[in-house]
Structures are given as C-alpha cells and as structure tokens.
Design a protein around this motif. Structure first.
Motif, PDB file in Angstrom:
ATOM      1  N   GLN A 140      26.756 -28.856 -66.989  1.00 55.17           N
ATOM      2  CA  GLN A 140      27.310 -27.804 -66.139  1.00 55.17           C
ATOM      3  C   GLN A 140      26.275 -27.403 -65.088  1.00 55.17           C
ATOM      4  O   GLN A 140      25.084 -27.294 -65.388  1.00 55.17           O
ATOM      5  CB  GLN A 140      27.668 -26.574 -66.980  1.00 55.17           C
ATOM      6  CG  GLN A 140      28.787 -26.818 -67.957  1.00 55.17           C
ATOM      7  CD  GLN A 140      30.120 -26.987 -67.243  1.00 55.17           C
ATOM      8  OE1 GLN A 140      30.411 -26.290 -66.278  1.00 55.17           O
ATOM      9  NE2 GLN A 140      30.916 -27.916 -67.708  1.00 55.17           N
ATOM     10  N   TYR A 141      26.739 -27.144 -63.860  1.00 53.60           N
ATOM     11  CA  TYR A 141      25.817 -26.745 -62.800  1.00 53.60           C
ATOM     12  C   TYR A 141      26.544 -25.966 -61.721  1.00 53.60           C
ATOM     13  O   TYR A 141      27.756 -26.019 -61.594  1.00 53.60           O
ATOM     14  CB  TYR A 141      25.104 -27.950 -62.191  1.00 53.60           C
ATOM     15  CG  TYR A 141      26.022 -28.910 -61.488  1.00 53.60           C
ATOM     16  CD1 TYR A 141      26.298 -28.772 -60.121  1.00 53.60           C
ATOM     17  CD2 TYR A 141      26.619 -29.969 -62.163  1.00 53.60           C
ATOM     18  CE1 TYR A 141      27.143 -29.664 -59.471  1.00 53.60           C
ATOM     19  CE2 TYR A 141      27.458 -30.855 -61.531  1.00 53.60           C
ATOM     20  CZ  TYR A 141      27.719 -30.701 -60.175  1.00 53.60           C
ATOM     21  OH  TYR A 141      28.564 -31.578 -59.537  1.00 53.60           O
ATOM     22  N   GLU A 142      25.750 -25.246 -60.959  1.00 54.57           N
ATOM     23  CA  GLU A 142      26.205 -24.575 -59.750  1.00 54.57           C
ATOM     24  C   GLU A 142      25.349 -25.099 -58.613  1.00 54.57           C
ATOM     25  O   GLU A 142      24.230 -25.584 -58.834  1.00 54.57           O
ATOM     26  CB  GLU A 142      26.024 -23.056 -59.863  1.00 54.57           C
ATOM     27  CG  GLU A 142      26.852 -22.427 -60.976  1.00 54.57           C
ATOM     28  CD  GLU A 142      26.608 -20.939 -61.074  1.00 54.57           C
ATOM     29  OE1 GLU A 142      27.025 -20.210 -60.147  1.00 54.57           O
ATOM     30  OE2 GLU A 142      25.994 -20.518 -62.071  1.00 54.57           O
ATOM     31  N   CYS A 143      25.857 -24.994 -57.394  1.00 56.10           N
ATOM     32  CA  CYS A 143      25.111 -25.456 -56.226  1.00 56.10           C
ATOM     33  C   CYS A 143      24.871 -24.307 -55.263  1.00 56.10           C
ATOM     34  O   CYS A 143      25.718 -23.435 -55.106  1.00 56.10           O
ATOM     35  CB  CYS A 143      25.882 -26.551 -55.483  1.00 56.10           C
ATOM     36  SG  CYS A 143      26.004 -28.093 -56.383  1.00 56.10           S
ATOM     37  N   GLU A 144      23.717 -24.356 -54.619  1.00 58.93           N
ATOM     38  CA  GLU A 144      23.373 -23.356 -53.612  1.00 58.93           C
ATOM     39  C   GLU A 144      22.649 -24.055 -52.476  1.00 58.93           C
ATOM     40  O   GLU A 144      21.644 -24.744 -52.682  1.00 58.93           O
ATOM     41  CB  GLU A 144      22.473 -22.291 -54.230  1.00 58.93           C
ATOM     42  CG  GLU A 144      22.006 -21.238 -53.285  1.00 58.93           C
ATOM     43  CD  GLU A 144      23.045 -20.158 -53.002  1.00 58.93           C
ATOM     44  OE1 GLU A 144      22.754 -19.267 -52.191  1.00 58.93           O
ATOM     45  OE2 GLU A 144      24.156 -20.208 -53.588  1.00 58.93           O
ATOM     46  N   VAL A 145      23.186 -23.900 -51.266  1.00 61.55           N
ATOM     47  CA  VAL A 145      22.501 -24.357 -50.063  1.00 61.55           C
ATOM     48  C   VAL A 145      22.147 -23.096 -49.291  1.00 61.55           C
ATOM     49  O   VAL A 145      23.015 -22.269 -49.002  1.00 61.55           O
ATOM     50  CB  VAL A 145      23.376 -25.294 -49.201  1.00 61.55           C
ATOM     51  CG1 VAL A 145      22.670 -25.649 -47.900  1.00 61.55           C
ATOM     52  CG2 VAL A 145      23.723 -26.557 -49.976  1.00 61.55           C
ATOM     53  N   ALA A 146      20.870 -22.936 -48.999  1.00 58.76           N
ATOM     54  CA  ALA A 146      20.401 -21.730 -48.328  1.00 58.76           C
ATOM     55  C   ALA A 146      19.553 -22.126 -47.124  1.00 58.76           C
ATOM     56  O   ALA A 146      19.200 -23.292 -46.951  1.00 58.76           O
ATOM     57  CB  ALA A 146      19.588 -20.884 -49.302  1.00 58.76           C
ATOM     58  N   LYS A 147      19.243 -21.125 -46.319  1.00 59.54           N
ATOM     59  CA  LYS A 147      18.417 -21.353 -45.144  1.00 59.54           C
ATOM     60  C   LYS A 147      17.262 -20.365 -45.188  1.00 59.54           C
ATOM     61  O   LYS A 147      17.462 -19.198 -45.528  1.00 59.54           O
ATOM     62  CB  LYS A 147      19.251 -21.144 -43.881  1.00 59.54           C
ATOM     63  CG  LYS A 147      18.523 -21.493 -42.621  1.00 59.54           C
ATOM     64  CD  LYS A 147      19.359 -21.506 -41.359  1.00 59.54           C
ATOM     65  CE  LYS A 147      20.579 -20.669 -41.359  1.00 59.54           C
ATOM     66  NZ  LYS A 147      21.212 -20.564 -40.052  1.00 59.54           N
ATOM     67  N   GLY A 148      16.064 -20.833 -44.877  1.00 58.04           N
ATOM     68  CA  GLY A 148      14.905 -19.950 -44.833  1.00 58.04           C
ATOM     69  C   GLY A 148      13.635 -20.678 -45.206  1.00 58.04           C
ATOM     70  O   GLY A 148      13.599 -21.901 -45.258  1.00 58.04           O
ATOM     71  N   ASP A 149      12.600 -19.901 -45.465  1.00 65.16           N
ATOM     72  CA  ASP A 149      11.336 -20.459 -45.938  1.00 65.16           C
ATOM     73  C   ASP A 149      11.588 -21.060 -47.323  1.00 65.16           C
ATOM     74  O   ASP A 149      12.058 -20.347 -48.220  1.00 65.16           O
ATOM     75  CB  ASP A 149      10.280 -19.359 -46.030  1.00 65.16           C
ATOM     76  CG  ASP A 149       9.032 -19.841 -46.723  1.00 65.16           C
ATOM     77  OD1 ASP A 149       8.298 -20.634 -46.112  1.00 65.16           O
ATOM     78  OD2 ASP A 149       8.825 -19.447 -47.895  1.00 65.16           O
ATOM     79  N   PRO A 150      11.320 -22.347 -47.521  1.00 68.00           N
ATOM     80  CA  PRO A 150      11.703 -22.989 -48.780  1.00 68.00           C
ATOM     81  C   PRO A 150      11.168 -22.309 -50.040  1.00 68.00           C
ATOM     82  O   PRO A 150      11.935 -22.038 -50.963  1.00 68.00           O
ATOM     83  CB  PRO A 150      11.160 -24.414 -48.630  1.00 68.00           C
ATOM     84  CG  PRO A 150      11.140 -24.656 -47.168  1.00 68.00           C
ATOM     85  CD  PRO A 150      10.786 -23.333 -46.563  1.00 68.00           C
ATOM     86  N   ALA A 151       9.887 -22.024 -50.111  1.00 70.77           N
ATOM     87  CA  ALA A 151       9.324 -21.472 -51.349  1.00 70.77           C
ATOM     88  C   ALA A 151       9.909 -20.101 -51.668  1.00 70.77           C
ATOM     89  O   ALA A 151      10.362 -19.859 -52.788  1.00 70.77           O
ATOM     90  CB  ALA A 151       7.801 -21.390 -51.242  1.00 70.77           C
TER      91      ALA A 151
END
Length: 146
Positions: free
Chosen positions: A80-91
């Motif tokens: 089982q998993y969820e996905c997240e694509v975000a924008k910004g400073d990676p760390a």
C-alpha cells in the motif's frame, strides 16, 4: 509503519525502494509514501513559457513520471502507498511531507557526492538526515557500478 520513499528517477533512489521492498518481504509491515520534489521554475522558464500554470502542470507531470517505476514495483509487491509530488527546496519539502503524512522512517538514496563537495554544498540526503525527526536510512550508490 509508514515509510517515506523519496524518488527522483535516479538509480540510487530506486535502490531505496528496493531496500524497502526487501524489508517488507522480510516481514516488516509497512505502507509507503512515494514522494518527488520538483524545484520551482526559474525566472527564465517563466519568461519563456508566459504561463505559470503550464509550468506547474509540466512540473507535476515530471514528478509523476519520476514516480512511475517505483509505483510499478510497489504495485507488483502489493504494498500500500500514497503519492505526493511537491515543489520547493527538496530537503525541507521532504521533511515536511514526512511530518504531514506521519511517517515513522525515511529511506532514501544518497547523492553520491564526494565528501568535500558534500561538506561544501550539502546534499539533500544529508540535510534530511539532520532535519528529520524520524530515523533516516540512506542507501549509497552501488560501488560495483560505474
């Protein structure tokens, strides 16, 4: 256990996914949060495209494309998993995602930088290691490759 798996399309980030799958196969009950962080558009990209929404759509699609191989592996394993694509400073963004999803651990690939370069510039994995409130497992590049 909820595990954050940052994926950027590199072999070493996929190595982290493989490690998580081995841990799962050895009996660790887990669910995953697959994450990809896209850096914000540059001024040049915004000037050339003339459409910030188009830049955002392209960035989001690039993130989803980077997650596709990891999704296929987790689907095949029945994890089982969820996905997240975000924008910004990676760390900083990865630490925020880990906190928001209530992750108990982060498993991520190392950048493979040399010690001096890492000390001068810092790496995403090093920053996450120091900023995270949960354990971070860093998977190094396979030294037999290359």
């Amino acid at each position: 256990m909820r595990v954050l798996l940052p994926v950027d399309g590199s072999e070493v980030s996929m190595g982290a996914v493989h490690l998580a799958l081995r841990m799962h196969g050895n009996g660790l009950r887990m669910e995953a949060v697959l994450a990809n962080v896209q850096e914000p558009a540059t001024l040049y990209e915004l000037l050339v495209m003339h459409d910030p929404e188009a830049v955002d759509r392209i960035s989001a699609q690039a993130g989803l494309d980077a997650l596709a191989p990891a999704r296929a592996l987790l689907d095949a394993a029945g994890l089982q998993y969820e996905c997240e694509v975000a924008k910004g400073d990676p760390a900083h963004t990865l630490v925020e995602i880990s906190e928001r999803f209530g992750c108990d651990m982060v498993i991520m690939g190392a950048s493979g930088m040399s010690g001096l370069r890492s000390a001068m510039l810092g790496s995403v994995s090093n920053e996450v290691l120091h900023a995270s409130g949960v354990p971070v497992v860093i998977v190094k590049p396979d030294s037999s490759e290359g």
